[in-house]
Design an enzyme around this catalytic site. Structure first.
Site, PDB file in Angstrom:
ATOM      1  CB  CYS A   1     -41.955 -14.590 -19.597  1.00 13.06           C
ATOM      2  SG  CYS A   1     -43.427 -13.608 -19.526  1.00 13.06           S
ATOM      3  CG  LEU A   2     -44.058 -10.996 -15.840  1.00 14.47           C
ATOM      4  CD1 LEU A   2     -45.214 -10.795 -14.881  1.00 14.47           C
ATOM      5  CD2 LEU A   2     -43.865  -9.759 -16.701  1.00 14.47           C
TER       6      LEU A   2
END
Lengths: 138, 357
Positions: A100-101
């Site tokens: 998700c980063l």
């Protein structure tokens, strides 16, 4: 198309969620300094994923929500020592190793980040890595 | 923060990792240690084993609650630290059976090595469908499984094979196959065999060649294709096809000389297996097909045969009660988690805690 939610609204929402413990039970989140009106520095904890070498450990992290959050992801750093492929030897979380980063969307919250890191730490590649003594800090 | 002259009474919600949420009243002047003492009565966890987390911080015993600016209505996570909660999970997480030693270096790396150690539900493969592995890259996607953690009638061969080609699977399979107990659990036929033969069969199962065969996607693809060919052959010639119709229950196993084949002459076991089955002679190899079927399909193949048609609240009655005891009250969520984990309570809890639903 959609109006972007101002940073402070978003962070206040996340703060309330953290204080009331409404999120996932595996993670916790709060402001590092409750007087910080910019709401930049955050504390996070994450319970070690079950059925991994991290089980029953509690990891402390800091999250830095910069002025461009949530357009840009927070910077995340482990305070508790951990040996995992997504964490460098200073404790910094390597963004490219956390889905998700790496593919950040403004809808994501810091809780997403913590849960994703937790998932990564419990992944087959990481779940059995030898770990530093419990509770030691970077 | 709070008025230092008049300590506030705080109503704090305690969220333990297991058990009921409870509200406690404490003074904002109370120290964390005092709060823990209070909680030790409520939760039967010694204060020294309690970890309290608030807003991303682990609370320190000697600090007072107001230092952390905890307010009424806020909640603390209570985590049991130190001693382990369940002996089973300890052994599963840490222990590596000695028999693994024979695996090549790195063979078990990155693979859930506890796969063979068995989970509560009695099926050694149930872990594969458990929610605890949800999200692990080398396991089949949820779409492969039907509701209740089983797979549909018969998994598509290509699906199975593509699953097997993922990294880690062949190691896991190898490991599984190297454990004789697993094999006999997977295949009750073994128990009904005369001991001497069963022994022989087991030995055959444990030969590296066989394991290689069972865990090599290429070999299996070949085997499937040949089986398919044979089946077509049978169908065309009007024969029943006996042991090959979608790998049904194994045929009768009688002792005969072809055992000699099994314990290994060193030839390609695949060929002898197919040869024997094609001839439909009395031999023990039909077991292999059942084994292969159930092995690949995980718990699914067995489950699919005897589809459980009871409603979920009945089927999972016991598990639901357990979840309720642990403080998970959302019926729908519980059912979903249980279905996903194939009825495994621990798996369901993991999923619930992860907030996957």
């Amino acid at each position: 198309m959609t109006a972007t939610i101002p940073r402070s609204f978003r962070l206040l929402e996340e703060l309330e969620k953290g204080e009331k413990g409404q999120g996932s039970e595996a993670c916790s989140l709060g402001l590092a300094d409750s007087n910080d009106i910019n709401m930049t520095m955050w504390n996070g904890t994450m319970l070690g994923p079950i059925r991994s070498i991290h089980e029953n450990r509690i990891y402390s992290l800091t999250l830095e929500a910069g002025s461009d959050y949530p357009q840009k992801p927070p910077k995340v750093k482990f305070l508790t020592r951990i040996n995992a492929s997504c964490v460098d030897d200073q404790g910094n979380v390597i963004s490219s190793q956390v889905p998700c980063l790496a593919n950040w969307k403004p809808e994501y919250t810091m809780e997403h980040v913590l849960l994703d890191i937790r998932r990564e730490v419990g992944s087959p590649a990481n779940r059995k890595l030898p770990q530093p003594e419990e509770g030691t800090l970077f | 923060m709070s008025d230092s002259e008049h300590p506030e009474q705080l109503e704090i919600l305690i969220k333990p990792s297991r058990g009921d949420k409870k509200t406690v009243c404490v003074s904002s002047k109370a120290t964390v240690a005092e709060l823990k003492d209070k909680l030790s009565e409520l939760y039967d966890i010694p204060a020294s084993n309690q970890r309290l987390i608030y807003s991303g911080r682990i609370l320190k015993d000697d600090q007072s609650l107001e230092v952390y600016s905890i307010k009424s209505g806020h909640s603390l996570h209570l985590v049991k630290g130190g001693s382990k909660s369940g002996a089973q999970s300890t052994s599963m997480a840490v222990q590596e059976p000695q028999s693994r030693a024979q695996e090549g270096p790195g063979a078990t790396h990155g693979v859930p090595t506890n796969i063979a150690s068995g989970a509560g539900t009695g099926n050694v493969l149930s872990d594969l469908t458990g929610a605890r592995y949800a999200g692990f890259a080398n396991l089949p996607s949820a779409s492969m499984f039907g509701p209740d953690g089983g797979m549909g009638p018969t998994p598509d061969i290509d699906q199975v094979l593509s699953m097997m080609e993922r990294p880690g699977f062949s190691e896991a399979m190898q490991m599984l196959l190297s454990d004789p107990d697993t094999m006999s659990q997977m295949n009750p036929m073994l128990d009904s065999m005369p001991p001497a033969q069963a022994q022989q069969f087991r030995e055959f199962l444990r030969t590296p060649e066989f394991r290689q065969l069972m865990s090599d996607p290429q070999a299996l693809r070949q085997m499937f294709q040949q089986a398919q060919m044979l089946r077509n052959l049978f169908e065309n010639s009007g024969e029943s096809g006996g042991s090959f119709g979608g790998f049904p229950a194994p045929g009768p196993t009688e002792p005969n000389d072809s055992n000699a084949n099994s314990s290994g002459s060193g030839q390609n076991p695949l060929l002898s297996f197919l040869g024997n089955s094609a001839g439909n002679s009395n031999n023990q190899f039909p077991d292999l097909s059942a084994l292969l079927g159930s092995g690949l399909a995980g718990s699914g193949a067995a489950a699919a045969v005897q589809e459980d048609s009871r409603p979920p609240e009945e089927r999972y009655e016991h598990q639901l009660a357990q979840l309720n005891e642990l403080g998970f009250y959302d019926f729908d969520r519980n059912i979903r988690a249980l279905r996903r984990s194939g009825g495994n309570v621990e798996g369901a809890i993991d999923a619930l805690l992860d907030g996957a639903f």
